[in-house]
Scaffold this active site. Structure first.
Site, short mmCIF file in Angstrom:
data_model
loop_
_atom_site.label_atom_id
_atom_site.label_comp_id
_atom_site.label_asym_id
_atom_site.label_seq_id
_atom_site.Cartn_x
_atom_site.Cartn_y
_atom_site.Cartn_z
N ARG A 63 -2.49 2.58 11.45
CA ARG A 63 -2.24 2.99 10.08
C ARG A 63 -3.22 4.07 9.63
NH1 ARG A 63 -3.14 -0.07 4.71
NH2 ARG A 63 -1.56 0.84 3.35
N HIS A 67 -2.30 7.67 7.83
CA HIS A 67 -2.87 8.12 6.55
C HIS A 67 -3.67 9.40 6.72
CE1 HIS A 67 -2.36 4.41 3.81
NE2 HIS A 67 -1.43 4.43 4.71
N ASN A 94 -5.43 4.49 -1.02
CA ASN A 94 -5.74 4.31 0.40
C ASN A 94 -5.13 3.02 0.92
OD1 ASN A 94 -7.40 2.11 -0.17
ND2 ASN A 94 -9.28 3.30 -0.14
N HIS A 194 5.56 -1.01 11.46
CA HIS A 194 5.45 -2.26 10.69
C HIS A 194 5.86 -3.47 11.52
CE1 HIS A 194 5.46 -0.03 6.55
NE2 HIS A 194 4.37 0.19 7.26
C1 HEM Z 1 7.72 4.73 5.78
C2 HEM Z 1 6.86 4.65 4.78
C3 HEM Z 1 5.71 3.69 4.79
C4 HEM Z 1 5.33 2.92 3.74
C5 HEM Z 1 5.98 2.87 2.36
C6 HEM Z 1 4.21 2.11 4.17
C7 HEM Z 1 3.55 1.20 3.39
C8 HEM Z 1 2.66 0.27 3.85
C9 HEM Z 1 2.07 -0.78 3.07
C10 HEM Z 1 2.29 -0.97 1.58
C11 HEM Z 1 1.31 -1.54 3.89
C12 HEM Z 1 0.52 -2.79 3.52
C13 HEM Z 1 -0.88 -2.45 3.16
C14 HEM Z 1 -1.66 -3.65 2.67
O1 HEM Z 1 -1.22 -4.31 1.74
O2 HEM Z 1 -2.74 -3.91 3.21
C15 HEM Z 1 1.41 -0.97 5.20
C16 HEM Z 1 0.79 -1.46 6.31
C17 HEM Z 1 0.83 -0.85 7.54
N1 HEM Z 1 1.44 0.33 7.84
FE1 HEM Z 1 2.73 1.34 6.69
N2 HEM Z 1 3.92 2.42 5.47
C18 HEM Z 1 4.81 3.39 5.88
C19 HEM Z 1 4.82 4.01 7.12
C20 HEM Z 1 3.92 3.73 8.12
C21 HEM Z 1 3.75 4.52 9.31
C22 HEM Z 1 4.48 5.84 9.60
C23 HEM Z 1 2.79 3.91 10.06
C24 HEM Z 1 2.22 4.33 11.38
C25 HEM Z 1 2.84 5.06 12.27
C26 HEM Z 1 2.43 2.70 9.36
C27 HEM Z 1 1.58 1.75 9.83
C28 HEM Z 1 1.21 0.61 9.15
C29 HEM Z 1 0.46 -0.47 9.75
C30 HEM Z 1 0.08 -0.59 11.23
C31 HEM Z 1 0.20 -1.39 8.74
C32 HEM Z 1 -0.61 -2.68 8.84
C33 HEM Z 1 -2.05 -2.38 8.49
C34 HEM Z 1 -3.01 -3.53 8.74
O3 HEM Z 1 -2.62 -4.61 9.12
O4 HEM Z 1 -4.23 -3.29 8.56
N3 HEM Z 1 3.10 2.65 8.17
N4 HEM Z 1 2.23 0.13 5.16
C1 LIG Z 2 -9.88 1.74 -1.02
O1 LIG Z 2 -9.84 1.94 -2.40
C2 LIG Z 2 -10.39 0.88 -3.15
C3 LIG Z 2 -10.17 1.18 -4.62
O2 LIG Z 2 -10.41 2.53 -4.93
C4 LIG Z 2 -11.88 0.72 -2.77
O3 LIG Z 2 -12.46 -0.36 -3.50
C5 LIG Z 2 -11.96 0.42 -1.27
O4 LIG Z 2 -13.32 0.33 -0.87
C6 LIG Z 2 -11.28 1.51 -0.49
N1 LIG Z 2 -11.20 1.13 0.91
C7 LIG Z 2 -11.81 1.84 1.87
C8 LIG Z 2 -11.64 1.29 3.25
O5 LIG Z 2 -12.41 2.86 1.68
#
Ligand code: HEM
Ligand SMILES: *[C@@H]1O[C@H](CO)[C@@H](O)[C@H](O)[C@H]1NC(C)=O
Ligand SMILES: *[C@@H]1O[C@H](CO)[C@@H](O)[C@H](O)[C@H]1NC(C)=O
Length: 326
Positions: A63, A67, A94, A194
């Site tokens: 992820r 980003h 972020n 995902h």
């Molecule tokens: C298509 C649009 C996308 C949206 C709207 C989206 C949104 C999100 C959101 C909201 C989360 C949860 C974050 C949290 O609550 O901690 C997430 C997690 C994640 N996303 Fe996406 N994402 C998108 C595309 C992608 C892409 C293109 C990748 C990588 C190629 C990706 C990789 C991941 C991964 C691996 C996680 C899990 C992160 C973790 O467990 O630390 N996402 N994403």
């Molecule tokens: C992401 O943003 C939040 C709120 O601005 C901040 O508290 C947090 O430390 C940030 N996370 C990282 C990994 O920088």
């Protein structure tokens, strides 16, 4: 052994090809072949050691790459730490990037610096590590194009509006991915990331408790899955509670994400619309039924994602410490 004239010509043609390639801002697979031939082996070793310590390394690093590339290009700008809390990673958008992704890149870069100081960019280390975590989770192996330089700008204010939201529909997703030169097919394939990782409850709670005036629960959610989500994420749940995004094979990089979408088990609106929208449904069905099609499209899309807004040649810098500009 003395070079024959033919060999000398071939050698110079090769040098010219490499130089013109990089002069036009292109990445190449063997970029560090003579300057740091061990770089990929060193990064892989660091990644695998960290994966053996904590699984979160895998989704967090994947992820982080996404980003980084969507904000200011794939230039490691997301890793810069700011004493004022106004760098890219400090943005409210972020989306809680997990610390293990940052840690992986910082450690891998330190290991690389010990062998080839001042040669390999943090942006390339992140690109290699993102591939390695996919492989570590059972995903497909692919070659990573290299030659990125590290960026000189990292601002929280640049994040807003450059990352997709979990509430997006297909049009909004297509628009944002197109801005990064990615097609609808790329977008659907990259969403397959995902298949790994976690989400906090607040990212999808609207689908459970306040979807619309006629239905509190999103009708595109499978009712049993909706019940499970409500049990894990009751209203007013603590903000740090996170659940697996793939409820079936959470720790494996596979095409089960698409099978989940077909079954109404997409966690975000932005996931589920890929199946409910007729313009993307056939691709989701294809990926759900043919893991090879998904893997191929994912590899193509990851390589394209890795070219987004890259700096090459004399642009940017080779950072010594990934968290700070030189
Ligand atoms: C298509 C649009 C996308 C949206 C709207 C989206 C949104 C999100 C959101 C909201 C989360 C949860 C974050 C949290 O609550 O901690 C997430 C997690 C994640 N996303 Fe996406 N994402 C998108 C595309 C992608 C892409 C293109 C990748 C990588 C190629 C990706 C990789 C991941 C991964 C691996 C996680 C899990 C992160 C973790 O467990 O630390 N996402 N994403
Ligand atoms: C992401 O943003 C939040 C709120 O601005 C901040 O508290 C947090 O430390 C940030 N996370 C990282 C990994 O920088
Ligand atoms: C998209 O591609 C065009 C043409 O190759 C290039 O000029 C532009 O910088 C690319 N955009 C991004 C965000 O990489």
């Amino acid at each position: 052994m003395a070079d024959t004239p033919q060999r000398t010509i071939i050698y110079w043609l090769f040098i010219v090809a490499v130089l013109t390639g990089t002069a036009h801002g292109q990445l190449i697979e063997n970029f560090y072949a003579s300057t740091c031939p061990m770089v990929e082996a060193i990064v892989k070793q660091t990644v695998n050691t960290k994966v053996s310590q904590t699984f979160t390394t895998i989704p967090a690093t994947l992820r982080l790459f996404f980003h980084d590339c969507f904000v200011e290009g794939c230039d490691a700008s997301v890793i810069i730490a700011s004493p004022n809390g106004d760098a890219e990673k400090d943005s409210s958008d972020n989306l809680s990037l997990a610390g293990d992704g940052f840690d992986t890149v910082i450690k891998a870069k330190q290991a690389v610096e010990a062998v080839c100081p001042g040669v390999v960019s943090c942006a390339d280390v992140l690109a290699i590590a993102a591939r390695d975590v996919v492989v570590a989770a059972g995903g497909p192996l692919f070659n990573v194009q290299l030659g990125r330089r590290d960026g000189l700008i990292s601002k929280a204010s640049r994040v807003e509006g450059n990352l997709p939201l979990p509430t997006f529909n297909v049009n909004q997703l297509n628009t944002m991915f197109a801005r990064h030169n990615l097609t609808q097919l790329d977008m659907i394939a990259l969403s397959g990331a995902h298949t790994l990782g976690f989400s906090h409850c607040n990212r999808f709670a609207n689908r459970l408790y306040s979807f619309s005036s006629s239905s509190k629960v999103d009708p595109s959610l499978d009712p049993t899955y909706a019940q499970q989500l409500m049990a894990s994420c009751p209203q007013n749940v603590a903000p740090d509670i996170a659940i697996n995004m793939d409820p079936v094979t959470a720790q494996t990089f596979d095409n089960v994400y698409y099978q989940n979408l077909v079954a109404g088990k997409g966690l975000f609106t932005s996931d589920q619309v890929l199946f409910t929208n007729p313009s993307t449904q056939s691709t989701v069905n294809d990926f759900a039924n043919n893991p090879g099609d998904f893997n191929g499209a994912f590899i193509t899309a990851m390589r394209k994602l890795g070219q987004t807004g890259v700096k090459t040649g004399n642009q940017g810098e080779i950072r010594r410490d990934c968290t700070a500009f030189n």
